[in-house]
Each structure stands twice: as C-alpha cells, then as structure tokens.
Design a protein around this motif. Structure first.
Motif, mmCIF file in Angstrom:
data_model
loop_
_atom_site.group_PDB
_atom_site.id
_atom_site.type_symbol
_atom_site.label_atom_id
_atom_site.label_comp_id
_atom_site.label_asym_id
_atom_site.label_seq_id
_atom_site.Cartn_x
_atom_site.Cartn_y
_atom_site.Cartn_z
ATOM 1 N N ARG A 7 -42.073 -4.384 15.671
ATOM 2 C CA ARG A 7 -40.287 -4.147 16.367
ATOM 3 C C ARG A 7 -40.422 -5.039 17.487
ATOM 4 N N ALA A 8 -39.080 -5.959 18.074
ATOM 5 C CA ALA A 8 -38.930 -6.091 18.990
ATOM 6 C C ALA A 8 -37.761 -6.213 19.690
ATOM 7 N N VAL A 9 -37.382 -7.053 20.746
ATOM 8 C CA VAL A 9 -36.557 -6.615 21.369
ATOM 9 C C VAL A 9 -35.639 -7.836 22.163
ATOM 10 N N ILE A 10 -34.650 -8.287 22.137
ATOM 11 C CA ILE A 10 -34.691 -9.704 23.380
ATOM 12 C C ILE A 10 -33.157 -8.911 24.232
ATOM 13 N N LEU A 11 -33.620 -9.288 25.337
ATOM 14 C CA LEU A 11 -33.225 -9.227 26.312
ATOM 15 C C LEU A 11 -32.720 -9.615 27.190
ATOM 16 N N GLY A 12 -31.196 -9.692 27.771
ATOM 17 C CA GLY A 12 -30.129 -10.832 28.366
ATOM 18 C C GLY A 12 -29.079 -10.349 28.794
ATOM 19 N N PRO A 13 -28.558 -11.032 29.851
ATOM 20 C CA PRO A 13 -27.390 -10.705 29.565
ATOM 21 C C PRO A 13 -26.038 -11.543 29.120
ATOM 22 N N ASN A 28 -38.330 -17.110 11.244
ATOM 23 C CA ASN A 28 -39.493 -18.068 10.953
ATOM 24 C C ASN A 28 -40.263 -16.523 10.253
ATOM 25 N N LEU A 29 -40.129 -15.650 11.258
ATOM 26 C CA LEU A 29 -41.298 -14.199 11.331
ATOM 27 C C LEU A 29 -41.051 -13.467 9.969
ATOM 28 N N GLY A 30 -39.821 -13.534 8.959
ATOM 29 C CA GLY A 30 -39.323 -12.707 8.403
ATOM 30 C C GLY A 30 -38.934 -10.580 9.024
ATOM 31 N N LEU A 31 -37.973 -11.132 10.064
ATOM 32 C CA LEU A 31 -37.743 -9.646 10.367
ATOM 33 C C LEU A 31 -36.276 -9.821 10.469
ATOM 34 N N GLN A 32 -35.891 -8.237 10.297
ATOM 35 C CA GLN A 32 -34.522 -8.184 10.698
ATOM 36 C C GLN A 32 -33.754 -8.512 11.812
ATOM 37 N N HIS A 33 -32.688 -9.086 11.566
ATOM 38 C CA HIS A 33 -31.868 -9.497 12.914
ATOM 39 C C HIS A 33 -31.164 -8.362 13.645
ATOM 40 N N LEU A 34 -31.077 -7.272 14.082
ATOM 41 C CA LEU A 34 -30.504 -6.348 13.968
ATOM 42 C C LEU A 34 -29.522 -6.427 15.835
ATOM 43 N N SER A 35 -28.193 -6.230 15.407
ATOM 44 C CA SER A 35 -27.588 -6.920 16.840
ATOM 45 C C SER A 35 -26.400 -6.033 16.652
ATOM 46 N N SER A 36 -26.489 -5.520 18.273
ATOM 47 C CA SER A 36 -25.443 -4.157 18.025
ATOM 48 C C SER A 36 -24.463 -4.669 18.335
ATOM 49 N N GLY A 37 -23.858 -6.050 18.537
ATOM 50 C CA GLY A 37 -22.631 -6.652 18.546
ATOM 51 C C GLY A 37 -21.872 -6.516 16.857
ATOM 52 N N HIS A 38 -22.782 -6.949 16.325
ATOM 53 C CA HIS A 38 -22.879 -7.318 14.107
ATOM 54 C C HIS A 38 -22.288 -5.817 13.921
ATOM 55 N N PHE A 39 -23.041 -4.873 14.471
ATOM 56 C CA PHE A 39 -23.073 -2.818 13.521
ATOM 57 C C PHE A 39 -21.679 -2.138 15.028
ATOM 58 N N LEU A 40 -20.712 -2.909 15.414
ATOM 59 C CA LEU A 40 -20.165 -2.330 16.526
ATOM 60 C C LEU A 40 -18.496 -2.964 15.548
ATOM 61 N N ARG A 41 -18.810 -3.923 15.277
ATOM 62 C CA ARG A 41 -17.493 -4.705 14.844
ATOM 63 C C ARG A 41 -17.671 -4.169 13.159
ATOM 64 N N GLU A 42 -18.743 -4.110 12.778
ATOM 65 C CA GLU A 42 -18.388 -3.150 11.143
ATOM 66 C C GLU A 42 -18.266 -1.825 11.650
ATOM 67 N N ASN A 79 -32.081 3.343 9.402
ATOM 68 C CA ASN A 79 -32.162 3.476 7.919
ATOM 69 C C ASN A 79 -32.590 1.921 7.989
ATOM 70 N N ARG A 80 -33.878 1.977 8.808
ATOM 71 C CA ARG A 80 -34.534 0.750 8.375
ATOM 72 C C ARG A 80 -36.100 1.082 9.048
ATOM 73 N N ARG A 81 -36.314 1.983 8.821
ATOM 74 C CA ARG A 81 -38.027 2.161 8.888
ATOM 75 C C ARG A 81 -39.088 1.738 8.781
ATOM 76 N N GLY A 82 -39.158 1.700 7.230
ATOM 77 C CA GLY A 82 -40.036 0.430 6.593
ATOM 78 C C GLY A 82 -39.924 -0.757 6.945
ATOM 79 N N GLN A 83 -38.674 -1.213 7.702
ATOM 80 C CA GLN A 83 -38.636 -3.114 8.235
ATOM 81 C C GLN A 83 -39.188 -3.306 9.439
ATOM 82 N N HIS A 84 -39.481 -4.975 9.527
ATOM 83 C CA HIS A 84 -39.793 -4.960 11.050
ATOM 84 C C HIS A 84 -38.322 -5.384 11.096
ATOM 85 N N TRP A 85 -38.030 -5.989 12.575
ATOM 86 C CA TRP A 85 -36.579 -5.851 12.898
ATOM 87 C C TRP A 85 -36.979 -6.771 14.523
ATOM 88 N N LEU A 86 -36.105 -6.995 14.510
ATOM 89 C CA LEU A 86 -35.692 -7.768 15.802
ATOM 90 C C LEU A 86 -34.489 -7.684 16.569
#
Length: 178
Positions: A7-13, A28-42, A79-86
């Motif tokens: 479970r990882a987070v990238i912070l920045g302006p 590169n690490l096989g993680l799910q890229h979870l973007s708040s912007g993407h989810f908002l657009r969806e 919805n992604r309890r069993g997944q690696h994510w960023l």
C-alpha cells in the motif's frame, strides 16, 4: 503463504508529476495505479451522486471537499482489498489522511517537492484528453499534432484550472490544505 499487500501513496502539489511517476512505478512493480482524478472523472461522466456533487466544486475551480473525495476513495479502496495499490492525488489533507489511516496501514509514502514557479510553468502548458485523462505538456511531452490526442485523434483541452490566471490560486489552495 500469501505475501503482504503493498500500500503506497504519492503526495505532491498539482503539476508535480504524481500521475506520471505513479504510472511508471505501478507498471514496473505490478501495482494498481489509483488516481483520485480518474475516479472523479468516471463518476462525473456516469452522473453518480458523488460525481454530480464533485462537479459543482470543480466547475468553480475549488478542491472537492474532504468528505466527498474521502467517500469516493474509500469506496474504491474497499473494492480493491486484495490488490497491491499506489494512490495518486489522495490523501491531500490531514482529514483525508486520517480517514485512510483508519482503514489501512501504508508501507510507503513518496513526496514530490517541486518549486511553485516550476509548477506554474508546467500547469499553464498542460493539455488534457478529457475522456481518458491523458496529459500532455507543450514543453516536454507535446502531442504529435498540436491540440490532438496521439491515441484517439480527438481534441485536447486546457482545463480551466490549468489556465495561467487560475494556477496561482490553485497552488495557494493546495499549500494551505496539504
């Protein structure tokens, strides 16, 4: 025996490169890229309750309030309890971070520190493919044809909050909230 989930987070302006860095790390690490912007657009595109409420703030150039973005992101994480994510773009405030901390332990937090002058330049040169969220920058990642998405051939737009007059206010708002 199952391995521990990452479970990882990238912070920045805004404009710091979170999305670009996340895509590369996730790939590169096989993680799910979870973007708040993407989810908002969806959610805006699907006219969900959260999407309709968020749209009202975004159209005014405001950040989506903590309670709304937290509701959206915690639902996506459930919805992604069993997944690696960023995570990209969440959390942005202490309230959001505390809500995230209640549901999971983070393994890694990466913070991108970019001078605000650089961010102003980047954001004012940024163009977006609205339906996919693909980002172009006229200086260092321009589309092959000016104003046209490389993949779909559809027009690119400059978001209202990326226009030069809105960028300084947006960065101040981030600095105050983050």
């Amino acid at each position: 025996m199952a391995s521990k989930l990452l479970r990882a987070v990238i912070l920045g302006p805004p404009g710091s490169g979170k999305g670009t860095v996340c895509q590369r790390i996730a790939q590169n690490l096989g993680l799910q890229h979870l973007s708040s912007g993407h989810f908002l657009r969806e959610n805006i595109k699907a006219n969900t309750e959260v999407g309709d409420m968020a749209k009202q703030y975004i159209e005014k150039g405001l950040l989506v309030p903590d309670h709304l973005i937290t509701r959206l992101m915690l639902s996506e994480l459930e919805n992604r309890r069993g997944q690696h994510w960023l995570l990209d773009g969440f959390p942005r405030t202490l309230v959001q971070a505390e809500a995230l901390d209640k549901i999971c332990d983070l393994d890694l937090v990466i913070t991108l520190n970019i001078p605000f002058e650089t961010l102003k330049d980047r954001l004012s040169r940024r163009w977006i493919h609205p339906s996919s969220g693909r980002v172009y920058n006229l200086d260092f990642n321009p589309p092959h044809v000016h104003g046209i998405d490389d993949i779909t051939g559809e027009p690119l737009i400059q978001q209202e909050d990326d226009k030069p007059e809105a960028v300084a206010a947006r960065l101040r708002q981030y600095k105050d909230a983050a």
